[in-house]
Design a protein around this motif. Sequence first.
Motif, short mmCIF file in Angstrom:
data_model
loop_
_atom_site.label_atom_id
_atom_site.label_comp_id
_atom_site.label_asym_id
_atom_site.label_seq_id
_atom_site.Cartn_x
_atom_site.Cartn_y
_atom_site.Cartn_z
N TRP A 103 44.58 46.11 47.38
CA TRP A 103 44.54 44.84 46.65
C TRP A 103 45.80 44.02 46.90
CZ3 TRP A 103 40.12 43.19 45.27
CH2 TRP A 103 39.15 43.99 44.66
N THR A 164 33.58 40.52 39.31
CA THR A 164 34.26 40.01 40.50
C THR A 164 33.53 38.79 41.05
OG1 THR A 164 35.05 42.22 41.06
CG2 THR A 164 35.06 40.61 42.83
N VAL A 167 34.15 35.85 38.30
CA VAL A 167 35.54 35.37 38.31
C VAL A 167 35.86 34.71 39.65
CG1 VAL A 167 37.96 36.10 38.16
CG2 VAL A 167 36.27 37.10 36.62
N VAL A 171 38.39 31.30 40.53
CA VAL A 171 39.77 31.53 40.96
C VAL A 171 39.80 31.77 42.47
CG1 VAL A 171 40.38 32.53 38.72
CG2 VAL A 171 39.73 34.05 40.61
N ILE A 175 44.15 35.44 43.75
CA ILE A 175 44.18 35.76 42.32
C ILE A 175 43.16 36.84 42.01
CG2 ILE A 175 43.82 34.85 39.99
CD1 ILE A 175 46.37 33.88 41.33
N LEU A 176 42.00 36.76 42.66
CA LEU A 176 40.95 37.76 42.45
C LEU A 176 41.45 39.15 42.85
CD1 LEU A 176 37.97 37.91 41.55
CD2 LEU A 176 37.34 37.75 43.96
N ILE A 179 43.81 40.39 40.16
CA ILE A 179 43.04 40.85 39.00
C ILE A 179 42.45 42.23 39.28
CG2 ILE A 179 40.97 40.39 37.61
CD1 ILE A 179 41.57 37.39 37.97
N ILE A 182 44.57 45.27 38.37
CA ILE A 182 44.84 45.62 36.97
C ILE A 182 44.19 46.95 36.57
CG2 ILE A 182 44.49 44.92 34.56
CD1 ILE A 182 44.83 42.00 35.51
#
Length: 462
Positions: A103, A164, A167, A171, A175-176, A179, A182
Amino acid sequence: MERESRGQLNSSLLAEETNSAESLKGGSSATAVLVFSTFIAVCGSYVFGATVNLGLSEGQYSVFASIMTIGAMLGALMSGKVADLVGRRGAMGISEAFCLTGWLAIAFSQAAWLLDIGRLFGGCGVGLLSYVVPVYIAEITPKNLRGGFATVHQFMVTFGSAMTYFVGTVVSWRILALIGAIPCLIQLLGLFLIPESPRWLAKVGKENECEDALQRLRGVNADISQEATEIEDYIEALQQLPEGSILELFQRIYARSLIIAVGLMLLQQFGGSNAIAFYASSIFEKAGFSATVGTVVMAVVQIPMTVLGVLLMDKLGRRPLLMASASGTFFGCLLVGVSFSLQDIQWWKDVTPVLVFIGLVIYNGSFGLGLGGIPWLIMSEIFPINMKGSAGSLVSLVNWFSSWIITYIFNFLMDWYSAGTFFIFASIGGLTVIFVAKMVPETKGRTLEEIQVIINPLTAKR
């Protein structure tokens, strides 16, 4: 000596099965530690769904998407051995380290090759997670709750994929990716707070730690003596047998387990699951239906159907849900195939796009009901623990390799004959119903040790 130990194991488990059956109705309750441990495990399932869905919004199986599948095959190949060597928690930690690296590489990439590296690392992590998460949940959960808890894995895969997608519409992809990191961090931190699998601890000779972990999972006031004894007796008998390699999986005593696990994975993938998920947009466009509306509805419908599967798993059992799920995929693909056939002959041109939409929604909802998650659950249940690592690696590799094949050839099939492609998927759905009815045992309400009595007696009959 090997035959004698197998016979002793079989006899002791048959004797214990009667006592276990008497306590089935009461069963064990879901403790806070069990729920929290499952939550931490399925954070990896969310990462699984998010990683698979990233980069597929255009409906094209690009190099960027295919690299993830190649990474998943590499991860699957080492998944069983890693989980056996460092434990279930350790394997989840390693998988999330891969995913987190992937990521971050995507989020901060300044060149195309770094995107590919990130995708490859993410795929390796997903290949590990696809095996170790359902295995860990199956090994920590009491028999009366195991089906529902293990199916949460598929729910979180579905939820991660859907979130996913949603969102990603608002975005940027960087940014995805951030996220997506996280839940990796949540699982990495949570692994320090949850117990290791009691069965793995017993397998590596840590009997005291096994009982401590089991007590934490069942509650401080729970009587774990019978369950702990069953686990320890079973492990003791297995220790007299050689540690299983992939080649040893092809012995006669493991034949049924291997056929069931590999068969379900092949039928799941060649029934069109990932191909339809990856190419949903292009299928809707070819049918003349809005790709945006179609893919959103597909994602939304699969979530409640997966929840329904979770709720029904330990009430109806694995076999009925699998057969109902496969029947639904059969009907959905048949409807899509008929719709494309009608388009080819210019009949009902105003209706066929809606029929394709209905067919794909039926397929996706039915897949979420059981066929998406139950094969992974059954794979985690039907192999003895001395063979589970090798079996998990092989079965996971089969799943990802068959996924790569079907997604790679899907466009060629659609160019050849769109209706025929879905008629093939429908026929495989029908074959799945027959396969489950003839080959797959019901594992609901049985301990992992009792399942071995049914499917792998571990005895050499003369």
